[in-house]
Design an enzyme around this catalytic site. Structure first.
Site, mmCIF file in Angstrom:
data_model
loop_
_atom_site.group_PDB
_atom_site.id
_atom_site.type_symbol
_atom_site.label_atom_id
_atom_site.label_comp_id
_atom_site.label_asym_id
_atom_site.label_seq_id
_atom_site.Cartn_x
_atom_site.Cartn_y
_atom_site.Cartn_z
ATOM 1 N N GLU A 1 0.871 -1.178 0.000
ATOM 2 C CA GLU A 1 0.000 0.000 0.000
ATOM 3 C C GLU A 1 0.904 1.223 0.000
ATOM 4 O OE1 GLU A 1 -2.701 2.480 3.141
ATOM 5 O OE2 GLU A 1 -2.951 0.298 3.197
ATOM 6 N N ARG B 1 1.047 10.129 1.055
ATOM 7 C CA ARG B 1 1.673 11.123 1.932
ATOM 8 C C ARG B 1 3.058 11.505 1.407
ATOM 9 N NH1 ARG B 1 3.005 9.320 6.832
ATOM 10 N NH2 ARG B 1 2.574 7.132 6.375
ATOM 11 N N THR C 1 -3.774 6.467 1.735
ATOM 12 C CA THR C 1 -3.944 7.883 2.079
ATOM 13 C C THR C 1 -4.470 8.668 0.878
ATOM 14 O OG1 THR C 1 -1.940 7.566 3.433
ATOM 15 C CG2 THR C 1 -2.930 9.732 3.469
ATOM 16 N N LYS D 1 -11.309 -0.393 6.442
ATOM 17 C CA LYS D 1 -10.112 -0.131 7.229
ATOM 18 C C LYS D 1 -10.529 0.372 8.608
ATOM 19 C CE LYS D 1 -5.913 2.726 7.098
ATOM 20 N NZ LYS D 1 -5.030 3.502 6.212
#
Length: 210
Positions: free
Chosen positions: A40, A44, A68, A128
């Site tokens: 993943e 960021r 993100t 999540k």
């Protein structure tokens, strides 16, 4: 085997913040060598799309997703780079609907019953749970699973080799997300052998449970 089945089989998702895109392939191969062929790649870090593209094109056995993802623009960029699944820290309905409309698995962050119900409304049954440890960990997941028995969670946040087993032994957990095997200092110093070692260690913990 669909993406969710692959993620469940692997059981652990390394959450990667890689600043140096030139190291993308070396890192991806370190994960595969460590028995964790999934990544993943978090948005960021600048250049996340480049990392995704390099991994997806050069390591076909690696299932690469984007993390993100906060906007439709980021989702579009990630999908264009070759991401096979999209993860977000919270529940942004517009982003969720966009990704689902593109035909990709979307795993939004959910921390409350209301957010879980928003996910269910859109047909999601894999969510999540973030930040996991700061919000009660498995105790909270078990409590919320009562009325939502069909939902599987991917807890992320504060998970490492010391508490990994506590999560993986629950049938409410599809997989666990974490960054302890891809810490920034390891990536900065290009210690890819150590990444592989930590991955193998995590896989061993998983195999002892599942």
């Amino acid at each position: 085997m669909n993406i969710y089945e692959k993620i469940k089989e692997i059981g652990i998702i390394p959450v990667i913040k890689l600043e140096n895109t030139e190291d993308a392939v070396a890192l991806g191969r370190a994960l595969v060598n460590g028995g964790i062929p999934v990544a993943e790649v978090t948005f960021r870090a600048e250049g996340a799309a480049g990392v995704i593209k390099a991994m997806a094109e050069q390591i076909p056995e690696l299932t690469v997703g984007a993390g993100t993802v906060l906007t439709i623009e980021q989702a579009e960029e990630a999908i264009g780079a070759g991401a096979k699944f999209i993860v977000s820290p919270g529940f942004n309905r517009k982003v969720v609907e966009y990704v689902l409309g593109r035909g990709l698995p979307m795993i939004p962050g959910c921390m409350t019953p209301s957010e879980i119900e928003q996910g269910l409304e859109l047909g999601l049954d894999v969510l999540k749970f973030f930040p996991a440890e700061a919000n009660g960990g498995m105790k909270m997941i078990k409590a919320m699973s009562g009325p939502y028995g069909g939902v599987k969670f991917i807890p992320t946040g504060g998970i490492n080799q010391d508490n990994l087993a506590d999560y993986l032994k629950s049938d409410k957990i599809l997989a666990v997300g974490g960054s302890w095997m891809v810490k920034p200092d390891l990536l900065r110093n290009r210690q890819f052998d150590e990444v592989t070692r930590l991955c193998l260690e995590a896989v061993e913990i998983k195999e002892q449970i599942r």
